[in-house]
Design an enzyme around this catalytic site. Structure first.
Site, PDB file in Angstrom:
ATOM      1  N   CYS A  73      24.007   4.693  -7.346  1.00 30.43           N
ATOM      2  CA  CYS A  73      25.073   4.199  -8.224  1.00 30.43           C
ATOM      3  C   CYS A  73      24.808   4.680  -9.644  1.00 30.43           C
ATOM      4  CB  CYS A  73      25.094   2.675  -8.166  1.00 30.43           C
ATOM      5  SG  CYS A  73      26.282   1.912  -9.280  1.00 30.43           S
ATOM      6  N   CYS A 121      26.088  -4.121  -8.342  1.00 32.44           N
ATOM      7  CA  CYS A 121      26.665  -4.322  -9.685  1.00 32.44           C
ATOM      8  C   CYS A 121      28.176  -4.508  -9.676  1.00 32.44           C
ATOM      9  CB  CYS A 121      26.266  -3.176 -10.615  1.00 32.44           C
ATOM     10  SG  CYS A 121      27.113  -1.617 -10.306  1.00 32.44           S
ATOM     11  N   CYS A 156      35.515   7.805   0.639  1.00 33.81           N
ATOM     12  CA  CYS A 156      36.005   8.814  -0.307  1.00 33.81           C
ATOM     13  C   CYS A 156      35.545   8.349  -1.694  1.00 33.81           C
ATOM     14  CB  CYS A 156      37.527   8.854  -0.201  1.00 33.81           C
ATOM     15  SG  CYS A 156      38.320  10.125  -1.174  1.00 33.81           S
TER      16      CYS A 156
HETATM   17 ZN   LIG Z   1      25.786  -0.303  -8.890  1.00 33.60          ZN
END
Ligand SMILES: [Zn+2]
Length: 142
Positions: free
Chosen positions: A50, A110, A130
């Site tokens: 991330c 998060c 996607c």
């Molecule tokens: Zn995150």
């Protein structure tokens, strides 16, 4: 960044941490321009994390090239990464914005927006995550 720290971040703090494009996609549920992502055709072995909090979200062995028109132009994954307890790193929720019924994919840790989940006959699992390239960082395997 752990869940508590990530969820305590204010919009201003995210703006300082992220680029304007990352902020737009991750925190405002934006979509990057198709075929512009740096990781779109990345074939190296490693983990996709991330861009907001660093959690491992996808692994290179589930990345594939979709052949479905309309879904080409963003990195495609057939499955998500799982933590040591077997929990998926990505959570899903219904998204009816833009007059479409879609399934939104978000970082479990998060809550940042990553992209959408679609059915895809060209995927090994029939599922197509996607994902915006700008929502991801890539950690190459040693
Ligand atoms: Zn995150």
């Amino acid at each position: 960044m752990d869940t508590q720290a990530a969820q305590a971040m204010t919009d201003d703090e995210w703006k300082q941490k992220l680029t304007p494009e990352q902020y737009h996609v991750l925190r405002e549920k934006g979509t990057e321009v198709p075929s512009t992502g740096q990781l779109l055709h990345n074939e190296a072995a490693g983990e996709y994390t991330c861009a907001a909090c660093g959690t491992v979200l996808f692994k290179s062995d589930t990345k594939y090239e979709s052949t479905i028109p309309g879904l080409i132009g963003w990195p495609s994954f057939a499955d998500v990464a799982y933590d040591a307890q077997g929990q998926p790193a990505v959570i899903l929720q219904d998204d009816d914005s833009l007059g479409m019924m879609r399934v939104e994919a978000m970082c479990r840790n998060c809550g940042s927006h990553l992209g959408h989940l679609f059915p895809d006959d060209s995927s090994p699992t029939g599922q197509h995550y996607c994902i915006n390239s700008v929502a991801l960082d890539f950690q190459k395997s040693e």
